[in-house]
Design a protein around this motif. Structure first.
Motif, short mmCIF file in Angstrom:
data_model
loop_
_atom_site.label_atom_id
_atom_site.label_comp_id
_atom_site.label_asym_id
_atom_site.label_seq_id
_atom_site.Cartn_x
_atom_site.Cartn_y
_atom_site.Cartn_z
N ASN A 119 -7.95 -13.72 1.32
CA ASN A 119 -9.34 -13.27 1.36
C ASN A 119 -9.96 -13.45 -0.02
N SER A 120 -11.28 -13.50 -0.08
CA SER A 120 -11.96 -13.69 -1.37
C SER A 120 -11.91 -12.43 -2.23
N ASP A 121 -11.67 -11.27 -1.60
CA ASP A 121 -11.61 -10.01 -2.35
C ASP A 121 -10.15 -9.66 -2.60
N HIS A 122 -9.74 -9.72 -3.87
CA HIS A 122 -8.36 -9.44 -4.23
C HIS A 122 -8.19 -8.05 -4.83
N SER A 123 -9.19 -7.19 -4.71
CA SER A 123 -9.20 -5.92 -5.42
C SER A 123 -8.05 -5.00 -5.04
N TRP A 124 -7.57 -5.10 -3.81
CA TRP A 124 -6.55 -4.19 -3.32
C TRP A 124 -5.27 -4.93 -2.96
N LEU A 125 -4.94 -5.95 -3.71
CA LEU A 125 -3.70 -6.68 -3.45
C LEU A 125 -2.50 -5.73 -3.52
N LEU A 126 -2.49 -4.88 -4.55
CA LEU A 126 -1.61 -3.72 -4.62
C LEU A 126 -2.50 -2.50 -4.63
N ASN A 127 -2.09 -1.43 -3.93
CA ASN A 127 -2.99 -0.27 -3.85
C ASN A 127 -2.21 1.00 -3.55
N CYS A 128 -2.68 2.09 -4.12
CA CYS A 128 -2.19 3.43 -3.80
C CYS A 128 -3.29 4.23 -3.15
N LEU A 129 -2.92 5.14 -2.29
CA LEU A 129 -3.89 6.10 -1.76
C LEU A 129 -4.40 6.93 -2.93
N ASP A 130 -5.71 6.98 -3.11
CA ASP A 130 -6.30 7.57 -4.32
C ASP A 130 -5.80 8.98 -4.60
N TYR A 141 0.86 -1.19 0.00
CA TYR A 141 0.00 0.00 0.00
C TYR A 141 0.90 1.23 0.00
N VAL A 142 0.75 2.06 -1.03
CA VAL A 142 1.59 3.24 -1.17
C VAL A 142 0.76 4.49 -0.89
N ARG A 143 1.05 5.12 0.24
CA ARG A 143 0.41 6.40 0.57
C ARG A 143 1.28 7.56 0.09
N GLY A 144 2.56 7.27 -0.09
CA GLY A 144 3.52 8.23 -0.60
C GLY A 144 4.79 7.49 -0.96
N LYS A 154 -3.36 10.33 -7.70
CA LYS A 154 -3.79 11.37 -8.65
C LYS A 154 -2.82 12.56 -8.63
N ALA A 155 -2.23 12.82 -7.47
CA ALA A 155 -1.30 13.94 -7.34
C ALA A 155 0.11 13.58 -7.83
N GLY A 156 0.32 12.29 -8.11
CA GLY A 156 1.63 11.85 -8.57
C GLY A 156 2.64 11.62 -7.47
N THR A 157 2.20 11.59 -6.21
CA THR A 157 3.12 11.39 -5.09
C THR A 157 3.12 9.96 -4.58
N ALA A 158 2.29 9.10 -5.18
CA ALA A 158 2.27 7.68 -4.84
C ALA A 158 2.24 6.89 -6.15
N LYS A 159 3.14 5.91 -6.26
CA LYS A 159 3.27 5.20 -7.53
C LYS A 159 3.65 3.75 -7.30
N ILE A 160 3.07 2.85 -8.09
CA ILE A 160 3.47 1.44 -8.14
C ILE A 160 3.84 1.12 -9.58
N GLU A 161 5.03 0.54 -9.75
CA GLU A 161 5.51 0.20 -11.09
C GLU A 161 5.83 -1.29 -11.12
N VAL A 162 5.08 -2.04 -11.93
CA VAL A 162 5.20 -3.50 -12.00
C VAL A 162 5.92 -3.89 -13.28
N THR A 163 7.01 -4.66 -13.13
CA THR A 163 7.71 -5.21 -14.30
C THR A 163 7.84 -6.73 -14.21
N GLY A 164 7.37 -7.31 -13.12
CA GLY A 164 7.45 -8.75 -12.94
C GLY A 164 6.64 -9.18 -11.73
#
Length: 375
Positions: free
Chosen positions: A316-327, A299-302, A331-341
């Protein structure tokens, strides 16, 4: 064995003088060696308070003691005495279970404690480390324990270092505290948080370094690792696990400009987040890392999380937030997840994780579905 009964003296003459003996640090110690017994003619233990060191006016109390620890082939009645007597690089070996008060490791000292299958119990900070302390357990059964009712280890200065090679360190009401510049290394054994209090941490670090290549770190509540300032946390082996039932905590909580790198390890939690980033902190996940959570793994808040590999599973049965950023931070560009593998069970990192048209997958890479339904 000393037997004393019905002794008298006249004037200021000492009732008893004792010889001195040498310890590994080349100091001489007055009194009876550890393991001595002092009793009366009926065989009952007594204390002799009117004795002196040989050819001095230094008064001593002679009493029955046990051999608790050994270093340099000299046995001592307390762990603190053995550590004080140890030379730089020496090993202090336990000879029996014992209780200690807070014991300091001097800034100029590098000492190893071999639990040898025994238990050290304390109700306070067990070791104040100004120098370098290594703990191991040479027993075949690996039953050696440091059972601290309070803070197990306090790394008091920038040059201080604590290494756990084997054995178990149980931490009580307050966390392992790491001052700026200090280092904690876990290559084996177990660090176990025993406290039930909320709003606490098992390991708290500020501008310090944690290096874990093996062993287990586990806690019942609170953050397992709370890292702030310019801390660096590197986990290249072993397992970190939280059994907390509250969703308000993290296995690793990275603040400010902390840098976290994980590979070839397990990050496990029942209810809390796996790794959370705040400020400008950075996370790199490489091959061999395994996340198993029933909440969010990262979880990336910043800051930014680089996911280069690893396996991510939400039980858990809900996998929606397996990776997540603070909304709002995303949107402000201060939290980022970059997946390459990596492998993600029940979660497609390219499928609009932050709303329509968004993807965590780096440009030039693609997310594909595996036969088992993972991505």
């Amino acid at each position: 064995e000393l037997v004393a009964d019905n002794n008298t003296k006249s004037g200021s003459t000492a009732a008893l003088y004792t010889a001195v003996y040498s310890a590994p640090d080349n100091k001489t110690y007055a009194g009876l060696p550890a393991g001595s017994t002092v009793k009366d003619s009926r065989g009952e233990a007594v204390e002799i308070t009117d004795s002196y060191a040989w050819k001095t006016e230094n008064k001593l109390t002679l009493k029955t003691t046990e051999e608790v620890a050994e270093t340099g082939n000299v046995k001592f009645a307390t762990v603190a005495e053995a550590i004080a007597a140890a030379k730089d690089g020496d090993t202090v070996t336990l000879l029996k279970d014992t209780t200690v008060s807070s014991t300091s490791i001097a800034a100029d000292k590098n000492v190893t404690i071999d639990l040898a299958g025994y238990t050290i119990t304390s109700s306070c900070t067990t070791f104040d480390v100004y120098g370098t302390l290594t703990v191991k357990d040479s027993s075949a059964e690996q039953t050696g324990v440091i059972d601290s009712g309070d803070r197990g280890v306090y790394l008091n200065r920038g040059s201080s270092k604590f290494t756990l090679q084997s054995g178990t360190l149980k931490v009580g009401d307050r966390p392992i505290m790491m001052e700026s510049g200090s280092t904690l290394c876990v290559t084996g054994g177990t660090i176990q948080g025993m406290f039930d209090a909320t709003n606490s941490y098992l390991i708290q670090t500020n501008d310090a370094t944690i290096e874990m290549s093996g062993g287990t770190i586990t806690g019942k509540t609170g953050d397992i690792i709370y890292a702030e300032g310019a801390s660096k946390v590197t986990v290249s082996g072993g397992k970190i696990e939280s059994a907390s039932e509250s969703a308000n905590y993290e296995v690793i909580n990275a603040k400010d400009s902390t840098v976290v790198e994980v590979s070839n390890c397990e990050i496990v939690s029942e209810h809390v987040y796996g790794i959370t980033l705040d400020g400008s902190s950075k996370l790199t996940v490489n091959d061999g890392a395994k996340f198993k959570n029933d909440s969010t793994a990262v979880y990336v808040r910043g800051g930014v999380a680089y996911i280069n590999g690893g396996v991510f599973e939400n039980v858990n049965s809900d996998h929606s937030w397996l990776l997540n950023c603070l909304d709002e931070a995303y949107k402000a560009g201060t939290a980022k997840i970059e997946v390459t593998g990596g492998t993600f069970h029940g979660f497609d990192p390219s499928a609009n994780p932050e709303g329509e048209g968004t993807s965590y997958v780096k440009t030039g890479y693609a997310s594909t579905q595996n036969e088992d339904g993972s991505y």
